[in-house]
Design a protein around this motif. Structure first.
Motif, short mmCIF file in Angstrom:
data_model
loop_
_atom_site.label_atom_id
_atom_site.label_comp_id
_atom_site.label_asym_id
_atom_site.label_seq_id
_atom_site.Cartn_x
_atom_site.Cartn_y
_atom_site.Cartn_z
N GLN A 19 -2.17 20.11 0.04
CA GLN A 19 -1.01 20.83 0.61
C GLN A 19 0.31 20.17 0.19
O GLN A 19 1.25 20.84 -0.22
CB GLN A 19 -1.11 20.84 2.13
N ALA A 20 0.35 18.85 0.28
CA ALA A 20 1.59 18.14 -0.06
C ALA A 20 1.89 18.24 -1.55
O ALA A 20 3.06 18.37 -1.94
CB ALA A 20 1.47 16.67 0.36
N LEU A 21 0.87 18.21 -2.40
CA LEU A 21 1.09 18.36 -3.84
C LEU A 21 1.71 19.71 -4.15
O LEU A 21 2.69 19.82 -4.91
CB LEU A 21 -0.24 18.21 -4.58
N ARG A 22 1.14 20.77 -3.58
CA ARG A 22 1.66 22.12 -3.85
C ARG A 22 3.11 22.26 -3.36
O ARG A 22 3.93 22.94 -3.98
CB ARG A 22 0.80 23.17 -3.17
N ASP A 23 3.39 21.60 -2.26
CA ASP A 23 4.70 21.71 -1.64
C ASP A 23 5.79 21.07 -2.50
O ASP A 23 6.94 21.50 -2.49
CB ASP A 23 4.66 21.05 -0.26
N VAL A 24 5.41 20.03 -3.27
CA VAL A 24 6.40 19.21 -3.98
C VAL A 24 6.37 19.41 -5.49
O VAL A 24 7.39 19.27 -6.17
CB VAL A 24 6.18 17.72 -3.64
N SER A 25 5.20 19.74 -6.04
CA SER A 25 5.06 19.79 -7.50
C SER A 25 6.09 20.72 -8.15
O SER A 25 6.33 21.84 -7.67
CB SER A 25 3.65 20.25 -7.88
N ALA A 26 6.64 20.24 -9.26
CA ALA A 26 7.59 21.05 -10.02
C ALA A 26 6.89 21.84 -11.12
O ALA A 26 7.55 22.54 -11.89
CB ALA A 26 8.66 20.14 -10.64
N GLY A 27 5.59 21.70 -11.20
CA GLY A 27 4.83 22.37 -12.24
C GLY A 27 4.22 23.67 -11.76
O GLY A 27 4.34 24.06 -10.60
N SER A 28 3.55 24.35 -12.68
CA SER A 28 2.95 25.64 -12.38
C SER A 28 1.43 25.62 -12.42
O SER A 28 0.79 26.65 -12.19
CB SER A 28 3.47 26.69 -13.37
N GLU A 29 0.84 24.46 -12.73
CA GLU A 29 -0.61 24.38 -12.81
C GLU A 29 -1.23 24.50 -11.42
O GLU A 29 -0.69 23.98 -10.43
CB GLU A 29 -1.04 23.05 -13.46
N GLU B 132 -8.38 14.10 4.23
CA GLU B 132 -7.56 13.41 3.22
C GLU B 132 -7.25 14.32 2.04
O GLU B 132 -6.07 14.54 1.71
CB GLU B 132 -8.24 12.11 2.79
N PRO B 133 -8.25 14.87 1.34
CA PRO B 133 -7.89 15.77 0.25
C PRO B 133 -7.23 17.07 0.72
O PRO B 133 -6.41 17.65 0.00
CB PRO B 133 -9.24 16.06 -0.43
N MET C 211 0.83 -1.21 0.00
CA MET C 211 0.00 0.00 0.00
C MET C 211 0.86 1.26 0.00
O MET C 211 0.55 2.24 -0.69
CB MET C 211 -0.94 0.01 1.20
N LYS C 212 1.92 1.23 0.78
CA LYS C 212 2.83 2.39 0.85
C LYS C 212 3.38 2.71 -0.53
O LYS C 212 3.73 3.86 -0.83
CB LYS C 212 3.96 2.09 1.83
N GLY C 213 3.42 1.70 -1.41
CA GLY C 213 3.96 1.89 -2.75
C GLY C 213 3.00 2.53 -3.73
O GLY C 213 3.42 2.89 -4.83
N TYR C 214 1.70 2.66 -3.35
CA TYR C 214 0.78 3.27 -4.31
C TYR C 214 -0.11 4.36 -3.72
O TYR C 214 -0.70 5.14 -4.47
CB TYR C 214 -0.09 2.21 -4.99
N THR C 215 -0.29 4.42 -2.41
CA THR C 215 -1.23 5.39 -1.86
C THR C 215 -0.79 6.81 -2.25
O THR C 215 0.38 7.17 -2.15
CB THR C 215 -1.35 5.26 -0.34
N PRO C 216 -1.74 7.63 -2.72
CA PRO C 216 -1.38 8.92 -3.31
C PRO C 216 -0.60 9.86 -2.39
O PRO C 216 0.37 10.49 -2.83
CB PRO C 216 -2.75 9.51 -3.67
N TYR C 217 -0.99 9.95 -1.14
CA TYR C 217 -0.38 10.94 -0.24
C TYR C 217 1.10 10.64 -0.01
O TYR C 217 1.92 11.57 0.08
CB TYR C 217 -1.15 10.96 1.07
N GLU C 218 1.45 9.37 0.10
CA GLU C 218 2.83 8.99 0.39
C GLU C 218 3.72 8.98 -0.85
O GLU C 218 4.95 8.85 -0.73
CB GLU C 218 2.89 7.60 1.04
N ASN C 219 3.15 9.08 -2.03
CA ASN C 219 3.94 8.90 -3.25
C ASN C 219 4.00 10.14 -4.14
O ASN C 219 4.33 10.05 -5.33
CB ASN C 219 3.38 7.71 -4.04
N ILE C 220 3.71 11.29 -3.56
CA ILE C 220 3.88 12.55 -4.28
C ILE C 220 5.37 12.75 -4.56
O ILE C 220 6.21 12.51 -3.70
CB ILE C 220 3.30 13.71 -3.46
N ARG C 221 5.68 13.18 -5.78
CA ARG C 221 7.08 13.34 -6.14
C ARG C 221 7.30 14.66 -6.88
O ARG C 221 6.34 15.27 -7.37
CB ARG C 221 7.56 12.14 -6.97
#
Length: 733
Positions: free
Chosen positions: A676-686, A670-671, A638-648
């Motif tokens: 928050q984690a997506l914004r913190d890590v994302s390399a994109g501008s969308e 959850e969302p 599960m740790k290998g696919y759950t969205p929150y833990e696998n943001i890159r």
């Protein structure tokens, strides 16, 4: 020229907490957002919504246009097809400008002509109905309340008492009241915090209901004697295993109360003969046998039988008959008569009975179907053949929509991607002369109108197949306008779910027309984890095979990108709840394949939730995903696919996470954490936004107009991201 700056998203403070299981430590910076009563949490969520409003402000005209299209295509003043029960015709009508239905009835007649007596009265939408009695006006009930939802209703056999449950917060726990329909007054009986499901005993003296425990798991069936304090209500059954779900209903012949306990892998049924309560609850098959089954007690030629839909030596399930004299004996010693044998190509979903027929729900070639078999000779060599009503579309859904036990007809619901919902009465076929010469006839009672000149011929629904990474062929349903050019320039949306053996069956959607009319090709991906291709299809997409669900969806996306219909840079993804987990997983796995993702009430922090059995429904999830608390392999998988833990740190597409503050199934946290984690890590501008309904539940805000607005918001977000905002064909004025 004044330079404008992009809106600034709210930044939640980081409060690191460490979760350690099976030698693995995960640091979570945003777990503090779970504290629902913390003013700082509410302030942050309100800031998120303000940011979302600012970022998407330019989509408001498109949202208004889509909402108007939905509204203009919908016949707002309408009514359901009346259903006969115990001498009355029951129906629900809606009125233009009102958000909720009005539940009504009129007296039925008995002329001696069986089909005529079961022909619904012709009631015109918007016209006064002579003799109509209003049971409940939901608009009046909802007035002044932030949220309104009905959680079940039931009427006594004599037609006098009406019990109903209502939820005014969105937490799916209901307050039950009882109305005397003879004088339109409420009884003093009020039951609080009731779960779904209400049933009166046939004599009207008792009301059966369900309670949920603190983790929102239905676990206790209770009996309330009318006119007595609820503190004295009897507990008929309590299920203490936190991994088991409990439900109840009356048997088809109303002779028994049937209590079902189970998970996705095995079950147990107990039933109470209402005419002989002194016998207590009788066990059908204990859970220790590890059989997944449904049981329907009934009389066959005067002998008490149990109709079993089960998976004993039958992965796709089969139908058997069990004589009740064998109850209590080990299953290995029992003799079951086969009614419908196992078939690798046919999934048996369930069965029930009328006074004359067995009614089967099966799935073949991905399509849900209904069949009937006459009761005489059932389970013997003289058993009659199954009869199935015929329809003329390739991709459709039909299901039993309710019927009285004594009726000569069964009510069927029918729909497809192109055909609005229809209601039929299927006249039960009899080998002997009967039913006024109409045996086996399919009688159309109603097709839901679509206003504005809708024509099914303007659209196409086709079956296609995508090849998964392991070679598996994944069925797709592809819906588009018939006049769309296959020139590789169009936009596309891929929708999926893929969990709990739930099938995404063909169904009509007025709202979806607004996407199709903007040149969007809409693909429903029937991925593993669902039930479209039988039990194996489900088992190949659960527990430690769950990643197949995600790679199947990506394969569906790749099929669309290579189909010749769309520009591969103009594809978006859509899914909700467990399908929201799917959205998070594919965004991590293949962010470059999507221009936008809409994740509705998304289960994106699944591992955190399932690791805490005190959270709503967590323990029940172990049969779907595995138990990461006790099983290290499950944890690491599960740790290998759950969205929150696998943001890159990659360029994520435009993302909208849509949630509700009072959702009890997938908590808002959850969302909120995921965004928050997506914004913190994302390399994109969308932009990555959180849309939160502060007065809604798992289904969002209540009322049909609010529902239309919510759908318009989601679709406008997708269409804007895909550059598909302009209509390519006519819409209603």
């Amino acid at each position: 020229m004044m330079k404008t700056t992009a809106p600034t998203p709210p930044v939640a403070k980081k409060v690191p907490t460490t979760r350690t299981h099976h030698g693995d430590a995960f640091t979570d910076n945003y777990e503090w957002l779970r504290e629902k009563e913390d003013p700082a949490v509410r302030a942050h969520l309100e800031a998120e919504q303000a940011y979302t409003d600012e970022v998407t402000a330019g989509q408001e005209p498109l949202r208004q246009a889509i909402f108007k299209e939905i509204k203009n295509r919908t016949q707002e003043t309408d009514l359901s097809v009346p259903t006969r029960k115990d001498g009355w015709w029951y129906y629900t009508r809606t009125e233009e400008g009102k958000a909720y239905g009005v539940h009504c009835r009129v007296q039925a007649a008995d002329t001696g002509n069986s089909v005529q007596d079961w022909t619904p009265p012709l009631i015109e939408a918007g016209q006064a109905v002579p003799g109509e009695q209003i049971l409940l006006d939901s608009n009046a009930e909802a007035e002044g309340k932030p949220f309104f939802s009905l959680g079940g209703a039931t009427v006594t056999k004599d037609g006098r008492l009406y019990a109903y449950g209502q939820d005014n917060s969105g937490d799916e726990l209901f307050t039950v009241r009882v109305k005397d329909l003879h004088n339109d007054t409420l009884l003093d009986d009020v039951i609080e915090n009731v779960f779904y499901g209400l049933v009166f005993a046939p004599d009207g003296s008792r009301l059966f209901y369900m309670l949920a425990d603190e983790s929102w798991r239905p676990y206790q069936v209770k009996s309330h004697v009318l006119g007595t304090p609820t503190s004295t209500d009897e507990v008929l059954y309590q299920e203490d295993d936190v991994a088991m779900w409990t439900g109840f209903e009356l048997s088809a012949d109303h002779r028994s109360l049937v209590i079902s306990i189970g998970c996705s892998e095995f079950s147990e049924t107990r039933y109470l003969q209402l005419a002989a309560p002194e016998k207590g609850l009788q066990m059908v098959i204990p859970r220790t046998e590890k059989i997944l089954y449904d049981a329907e007690p009934f009389l066959l030629d005067g002998v008490e039988k149990i109709l079993l839909t089960h998976n004993k030596d039958a992965v796709n399930s089969m139908i058997s008959l069990l004589d009740t004299v064998q109850l209590g004996s080990p299953v290995a010693d029992q003799r079951w008569a086969t009614v419908l044998g196992h078939d690798d190509g046919v999934k048996v979903n369930g069965a029930t009975v009328t006074a004359t027929h067995l009614v089967l729900s099966i799935r073949s070639d991905t399509i849900e179907r209904v069949q009937v078999i006459e009761l005489p000779g059932l389970g013997t060599a003289g058993q009659a053949d199954a009869v199935e009503p015929a329809f003329d579309e390739e991709l459709y859904t039909t299901s039993m929509s309710g019927s009285d036990y004594e009726a000569p007809v069964i009510r069927l619901g029918y729909t497809s991607y192109l055909t609005p919902p229809r209601m039929y009465d299927f006249v039960l076929p009899l080998t002997a002369a009967g039913t006024a010469g109409r045996s086996g006839e399919l009688l159309l009672r109603k097709e839901s109108p679509v206003l504005g000149g809708y024509s099914a011929s303007a659209y196409v629904a086709e079956r296609e197949w995508a090849q998964a990474t392991d070679g598996t062929q994944v069925p797709l349903s592809v819906i588009r306008r018939a006049d769309l050019a296959r020139d590789g320039s169009q936009a596309g949306v891929v929708y999926g779910y893929g969990s709990y053996e739930v099938s995404m069956d063909p169904g009509f959607s007025i709202a979806r027309l607004s996407l199709l009319d903007r040149g969007i090709v809409f693909v429903v991906a029937h991925i593993r984890g669902g039930g479209e291709m039988g039990r194996h299809w489900y088992e190949q997409g659960k527990k430690t095979a769950k990643k197949n669900t995600f790679t199947d969806f990506i394969a569906a996306t790749d099929w669309l990108a290579a189909s010749g219909w769309v520009d591969r840079t103009r594809i978006a993804a859509l899914g909700g709840s467990a399908g929201g987990l799917l959205m998070g997983a594919v965004a991590n796995l293949a962010p470059e394949k999507y221009a936008a993702v809409v994740a509705q009430v998304p289960f994106v922090d699944a591992l955190t939730t399932i690791l805490d059995p005190d959270l709503p429904l967590s323990a029940l999830e172990w049969e779907e995903w595995g138990n990461p608390i006790t099983d290290a392999e499950v944890y690491h998988y599960m740790k290998g696919y759950t969205p929150y833990e696998n943001i890159r740190p990659v360029a994520y597409p435009r993302i909208a996470a849509v949630t509700s503050f009072n959702d009890t199934r997938v908590l808002y946290v959850e969302p909120a954490k995921w965004v928050q984690a997506l914004r913190d890590v994302s390399a994109g501008s969308e932009p990555i936004v959180l849309k939160i309904e502060m007065d809604g539940g798992h289904g969002g805000a209540s009322g049909r107009y609010e529902g239309w607005k919510a759908r318009a918001w989601d679709y406008a977000f997708l269409a804007d991201a895909l550059g598909a905002t302009e209509l390519t064909g006519p819409v209603p004025a």
